[in-house]
Design a protein around this motif. Structure first.
Motif, PDB file in Angstrom:
ATOM      1  N   ILE A 171     -10.474  -0.360   4.401  1.00  0.00           N
ATOM      2  CA  ILE A 171     -11.215  -1.316   3.548  1.00  0.00           C
ATOM      3  C   ILE A 171     -12.428  -1.846   4.300  1.00  0.00           C
ATOM      4  O   ILE A 171     -13.525  -1.975   3.749  1.00  0.00           O
ATOM      5  CB  ILE A 171     -10.283  -2.472   3.114  1.00  0.00           C
ATOM      6  CG1 ILE A 171      -9.204  -1.950   2.150  1.00  0.00           C
ATOM      7  CG2 ILE A 171     -11.077  -3.598   2.460  1.00  0.00           C
ATOM      8  CD1 ILE A 171      -8.095  -2.945   1.866  1.00  0.00           C
ATOM      9  N   GLU A 172     -12.222  -2.137   5.582  1.00  0.00           N
ATOM     10  CA  GLU A 172     -13.327  -2.637   6.412  1.00  0.00           C
ATOM     11  C   GLU A 172     -14.409  -1.582   6.577  1.00  0.00           C
ATOM     12  O   GLU A 172     -15.605  -1.883   6.516  1.00  0.00           O
ATOM     13  CB  GLU A 172     -12.771  -3.052   7.771  1.00  0.00           C
ATOM     14  CG  GLU A 172     -13.751  -3.838   8.623  1.00  0.00           C
ATOM     15  CD  GLU A 172     -13.120  -4.329   9.913  1.00  0.00           C
ATOM     16  OE1 GLU A 172     -13.826  -4.320  10.936  1.00  0.00           O
ATOM     17  OE2 GLU A 172     -11.932  -4.713   9.878  1.00  0.00           O
ATOM     18  N   GLN A 173     -14.001  -0.331   6.786  1.00  0.00           N
ATOM     19  CA  GLN A 173     -14.968   0.764   6.947  1.00  0.00           C
ATOM     20  C   GLN A 173     -15.807   0.958   5.682  1.00  0.00           C
ATOM     21  O   GLN A 173     -16.995   1.266   5.754  1.00  0.00           O
ATOM     22  CB  GLN A 173     -14.239   2.062   7.295  1.00  0.00           C
ATOM     23  CG  GLN A 173     -13.674   2.089   8.704  1.00  0.00           C
ATOM     24  CD  GLN A 173     -12.852   3.338   8.968  1.00  0.00           C
ATOM     25  OE1 GLN A 173     -12.516   4.091   8.043  1.00  0.00           O
ATOM     26  NE2 GLN A 173     -12.525   3.578  10.231  1.00  0.00           N
ATOM     27  N   LYS A 174     -15.168   0.794   4.535  1.00  0.00           N
ATOM     28  CA  LYS A 174     -15.868   0.970   3.256  1.00  0.00           C
ATOM     29  C   LYS A 174     -16.688  -0.266   2.876  1.00  0.00           C
ATOM     30  O   LYS A 174     -17.414  -0.246   1.876  1.00  0.00           O
ATOM     31  CB  LYS A 174     -14.858   1.258   2.136  1.00  0.00           C
ATOM     32  CG  LYS A 174     -14.107   2.576   2.284  1.00  0.00           C
ATOM     33  CD  LYS A 174     -14.969   3.754   1.897  1.00  0.00           C
ATOM     34  CE  LYS A 174     -14.176   5.047   1.911  1.00  0.00           C
ATOM     35  NZ  LYS A 174     -14.983   6.202   1.463  1.00  0.00           N
ATOM     36  N   GLU A 175     -16.548  -1.336   3.664  1.00  0.00           N
ATOM     37  CA  GLU A 175     -17.227  -2.605   3.385  1.00  0.00           C
ATOM     38  C   GLU A 175     -16.892  -3.102   1.977  1.00  0.00           C
ATOM     39  O   GLU A 175     -17.743  -3.603   1.240  1.00  0.00           O
ATOM     40  CB  GLU A 175     -18.744  -2.454   3.551  1.00  0.00           C
ATOM     41  CG  GLU A 175     -19.159  -2.068   4.970  1.00  0.00           C
ATOM     42  CD  GLU A 175     -20.669  -1.894   5.104  1.00  0.00           C
ATOM     43  OE1 GLU A 175     -21.350  -1.820   4.062  1.00  0.00           O
ATOM     44  OE2 GLU A 175     -21.147  -1.831   6.241  1.00  0.00           O
ATOM     45  N   ALA A 176     -15.628  -2.946   1.613  1.00  0.00           N
ATOM     46  CA  ALA A 176     -15.181  -3.330   0.266  1.00  0.00           C
ATOM     47  C   ALA A 176     -14.640  -4.753   0.262  1.00  0.00           C
ATOM     48  O   ALA A 176     -14.076  -5.232   1.255  1.00  0.00           O
ATOM     49  CB  ALA A 176     -14.098  -2.366  -0.215  1.00  0.00           C
ATOM     50  N   GLN A 177     -14.806  -5.421  -0.866  1.00  0.00           N
ATOM     51  CA  GLN A 177     -14.229  -6.742  -1.075  1.00  0.00           C
ATOM     52  C   GLN A 177     -13.021  -6.591  -2.000  1.00  0.00           C
ATOM     53  O   GLN A 177     -13.161  -6.289  -3.183  1.00  0.00           O
ATOM     54  CB  GLN A 177     -15.249  -7.694  -1.710  1.00  0.00           C
ATOM     55  CG  GLN A 177     -14.675  -9.092  -1.970  1.00  0.00           C
ATOM     56  CD  GLN A 177     -15.594  -9.952  -2.813  1.00  0.00           C
ATOM     57  OE1 GLN A 177     -16.698  -9.533  -3.169  1.00  0.00           O
ATOM     58  NE2 GLN A 177     -15.142 -11.149  -3.158  1.00  0.00           N
ATOM     59  N   VAL A 178     -11.830  -6.753  -1.426  1.00  0.00           N
ATOM     60  CA  VAL A 178     -10.596  -6.585  -2.199  1.00  0.00           C
ATOM     61  C   VAL A 178     -10.096  -7.945  -2.653  1.00  0.00           C
ATOM     62  O   VAL A 178      -9.878  -8.844  -1.833  1.00  0.00           O
ATOM     63  CB  VAL A 178      -9.515  -5.857  -1.371  1.00  0.00           C
ATOM     64  CG1 VAL A 178      -8.224  -5.741  -2.187  1.00  0.00           C
ATOM     65  CG2 VAL A 178      -9.999  -4.478  -0.959  1.00  0.00           C
ATOM     66  N   ILE A 179      -9.907  -8.088  -3.962  1.00  0.00           N
ATOM     67  CA  ILE A 179      -9.439  -9.352  -4.546  1.00  0.00           C
ATOM     68  C   ILE A 179      -8.029  -9.155  -5.092  1.00  0.00           C
ATOM     69  O   ILE A 179      -7.800  -8.333  -5.987  1.00  0.00           O
ATOM     70  CB  ILE A 179     -10.378  -9.817  -5.686  1.00  0.00           C
ATOM     71  CG1 ILE A 179     -11.801 -10.004  -5.170  1.00  0.00           C
ATOM     72  CG2 ILE A 179      -9.860 -11.102  -6.318  1.00  0.00           C
ATOM     73  CD1 ILE A 179     -12.828 -10.232  -6.258  1.00  0.00           C
ATOM     74  N   PHE A 180      -7.070  -9.894  -4.513  1.00  0.00           N
ATOM     75  CA  PHE A 180      -5.691  -9.898  -5.007  1.00  0.00           C
ATOM     76  C   PHE A 180      -5.156 -11.315  -4.840  1.00  0.00           C
ATOM     77  O   PHE A 180      -4.702 -11.709  -3.776  1.00  0.00           O
ATOM     78  CB  PHE A 180      -4.827  -8.897  -4.243  1.00  0.00           C
ATOM     79  CG  PHE A 180      -3.391  -8.860  -4.707  1.00  0.00           C
ATOM     80  CD1 PHE A 180      -3.072  -8.638  -6.039  1.00  0.00           C
ATOM     81  CD2 PHE A 180      -2.355  -9.056  -3.798  1.00  0.00           C
ATOM     82  CE1 PHE A 180      -1.751  -8.609  -6.468  1.00  0.00           C
ATOM     83  CE2 PHE A 180      -1.029  -9.035  -4.213  1.00  0.00           C
ATOM     84  CZ  PHE A 180      -0.727  -8.807  -5.550  1.00  0.00           C
ATOM     85  N   ARG A 181      -5.261 -12.093  -5.892  1.00  0.00           N
ATOM     86  CA  ARG A 181      -4.951 -13.513  -5.815  1.00  0.00           C
ATOM     87  C   ARG A 181      -3.496 -13.842  -6.123  1.00  0.00           C
ATOM     88  O   ARG A 181      -3.075 -14.979  -5.958  1.00  0.00           O
ATOM     89  CB  ARG A 181      -5.869 -14.292  -6.780  1.00  0.00           C
ATOM     90  CG  ARG A 181      -7.358 -14.172  -6.434  1.00  0.00           C
ATOM     91  CD  ARG A 181      -8.172 -15.181  -7.232  1.00  0.00           C
ATOM     92  NE  ARG A 181      -9.579 -15.153  -6.878  1.00  0.00           N
ATOM     93  CZ  ARG A 181     -10.486 -14.448  -7.523  1.00  0.00           C
ATOM     94  NH1 ARG A 181     -10.131 -13.704  -8.576  1.00  0.00           N
ATOM     95  NH2 ARG A 181     -11.750 -14.470  -7.150  1.00  0.00           N
ATOM     96  N   HIS A 182      -2.735 -12.878  -6.608  1.00  0.00           N
ATOM     97  CA  HIS A 182      -1.357 -13.156  -7.025  1.00  0.00           C
ATOM     98  C   HIS A 182      -0.493 -13.433  -5.793  1.00  0.00           C
ATOM     99  O   HIS A 182      -0.432 -12.616  -4.878  1.00  0.00           O
ATOM    100  CB  HIS A 182      -0.791 -11.970  -7.806  1.00  0.00           C
ATOM    101  CG  HIS A 182       0.279 -12.360  -8.769  1.00  0.00           C
ATOM    102  ND1 HIS A 182       0.054 -12.577 -10.110  1.00  0.00           N
ATOM    103  CD2 HIS A 182       1.591 -12.597  -8.571  1.00  0.00           C
ATOM    104  CE1 HIS A 182       1.180 -12.915 -10.703  1.00  0.00           C
ATOM    105  NE2 HIS A 182       2.128 -12.927  -9.787  1.00  0.00           N
ATOM    106  N   LYS A 183       0.169 -14.572  -5.771  1.00  0.00           N
ATOM    107  CA  LYS A 183       0.989 -14.958  -4.623  1.00  0.00           C
ATOM    108  C   LYS A 183       2.480 -15.053  -4.963  1.00  0.00           C
ATOM    109  O   LYS A 183       3.328 -14.843  -4.109  1.00  0.00           O
ATOM    110  CB  LYS A 183       0.512 -16.308  -4.062  1.00  0.00           C
ATOM    111  CG  LYS A 183      -0.950 -16.316  -3.618  1.00  0.00           C
ATOM    112  CD  LYS A 183      -1.210 -15.313  -2.502  1.00  0.00           C
ATOM    113  CE  LYS A 183      -2.674 -15.338  -2.071  1.00  0.00           C
ATOM    114  NZ  LYS A 183      -2.959 -14.276  -1.071  1.00  0.00           N
ATOM    115  N   ASN A 184       2.786 -15.412  -6.213  1.00  0.00           N
ATOM    116  CA  ASN A 184       4.180 -15.612  -6.601  1.00  0.00           C
ATOM    117  C   ASN A 184       4.920 -14.278  -6.695  1.00  0.00           C
ATOM    118  O   ASN A 184       4.358 -13.268  -7.110  1.00  0.00           O
ATOM    119  CB  ASN A 184       4.268 -16.327  -7.949  1.00  0.00           C
ATOM    120  CG  ASN A 184       3.666 -17.720  -7.885  1.00  0.00           C
ATOM    121  OD1 ASN A 184       3.724 -18.376  -6.854  1.00  0.00           O
ATOM    122  ND2 ASN A 184       3.074 -18.159  -8.993  1.00  0.00           N
ATOM    123  N   PRO A 185       6.197 -14.252  -6.335  1.00  0.00           N
ATOM    124  CA  PRO A 185       6.987 -13.013  -6.441  1.00  0.00           C
ATOM    125  C   PRO A 185       7.127 -12.569  -7.895  1.00  0.00           C
ATOM    126  O   PRO A 185       7.289 -13.394  -8.794  1.00  0.00           O
ATOM    127  CB  PRO A 185       8.346 -13.407  -5.863  1.00  0.00           C
ATOM    128  CG  PRO A 185       8.095 -14.643  -5.070  1.00  0.00           C
ATOM    129  CD  PRO A 185       6.974 -15.354  -5.753  1.00  0.00           C
TER     130      PRO A 185
END
Length: 300
Positions: A171-185
């Motif tokens: 992800i860092e190499q691709k310079e991508a911004q990954v959004i995953f806000r879900h925290k609850n099981p």
């Protein structure tokens, strides 16, 4: 009156047996002899009933055996077709890496100064071949039902977080911004290892095709006891004529770009085989600024 009464007592059961025999000839075994009696006609009627039951059971067994035989023939034909397709596709896919390995291996001896570069190319191409063979073996097991599905209860939120953590360097190499806000099981019931393969393939696919704002957004939505997982990436939408084919083995929308990142058109085929084994939905949706892939699982 007496002769008429006696005649009907005799002819009635015979007429009933005649009707039953006609229905049996038409493979209708629901009709049964009900007139009773302990005389010869009554005994004959009981024998008709037993014969009807045995014929029904025999025909049912024959139909079942015929169905299994038909399935075996179809499976054999499917295996043969897939074998031919497999050999053709693999031969085509291996031509380029083998040619590159051969060419750079020859260059190792000719140009000592470039030896390190040549060795890196050889290792890279060999790695691509190794990944393709492993994916093909996994896909083959899935398509023929030789890979057991172990249904269990697990937290899909935790699984996605783990996959993203393992892909952190990429992800860092691709310079991508990954959004995953879900925290609850969110607990689902499926084969955890295979679901991880689906998520990993979707995220890898998103990273390989990310463009524009370079955003990847992963969501979990819950509705009617189902969890829907979506993986969206910004970039060029898939041409509509290609959308139905992206799940096919070795299918590549952009062959040049696929070759660039080392893809072989198998990842989404594995997703399809896994989701088909679960009997759950999956798909891809074009948006104006990118593509969204999704799949569903039962909540537990």
């Amino acid at each position: 009156i007496l002769p008429i009464f006696v005649s009907r007592r005799i002819t009635g059961p015979i007429l009933q047996l005649t009707k039953i025999s006609k229905r049996m000839a038409e493979l209708d075994f629901d009709a049964k002899y009900t007139s009773g009696g302990s005389n010869e006609i009554g005994v004959l009627g009981e024998n008709f009933n037993r014969m009807s039951e045995r014929l029904e059971q025999t025909i049912s067994n024959l139909k079942e055996a015929n169905y299994k035989l038909q399935k075996d023939i179809e499976q054999k034909e499917k295996r043969e077709n897939m074998r031919s397709e497999f050999l053709g596709n693999v031969s085509h896919e291996l031509k380029t890496p083998i040619a590159l390995i051969q060419g750079y291996a020859e260059g190792v001896n000719d140009d000592p100064e470039s030896r390190e570069f040549y060795c890196e190319v050889i290792m890279d191409e060999a790695g691509k071949m190794n990944r393709m063979v492993k994916n093909l073996l996994a896909l083959n097991q899935l398509e023929f039902g030789e890979d057991d599905v172990q249904f269990e209860r697990f937290d899909i939120t935790s699984l996605i977080s783990g996959v993203l953590q393992s892909l952190d360097i990429l992800i860092e190499q691709k310079e991508a911004q990954v959004i995953f806000r879900h925290k609850n099981p969110v607990y689902v019931g499926a084969d955890e290892f295979k679901v991880e393969q689906v998520v990993r393939n979707y995220v890898n696919n998103a990273l390989n095709h990310i463009d524009g704002e370079k955003v990847i957004e992963i969501k979990i939505t819950q509705e009617n006891d189902m969890a829907k997982i979506t993986v969206f990436n910004t970039g060029t939408p898939i041409p509509e004529e290609d959308l139905p084919h992206i799940w096919e083995k070795f299918y590549k929308v952009d062959k040049a770009r696929t070759r660039e990142y080392g893809g072989n058109g198998i990842g989404l085929s594995i997703v399809k085989a896994i989701m088909d084994s679960f009997g759950k939905g999956y798909g891809a949706i074009n948006h104006t600024n990118g593509v969204e892939f999704w799949f569903e699982l039962d909540m537990k």
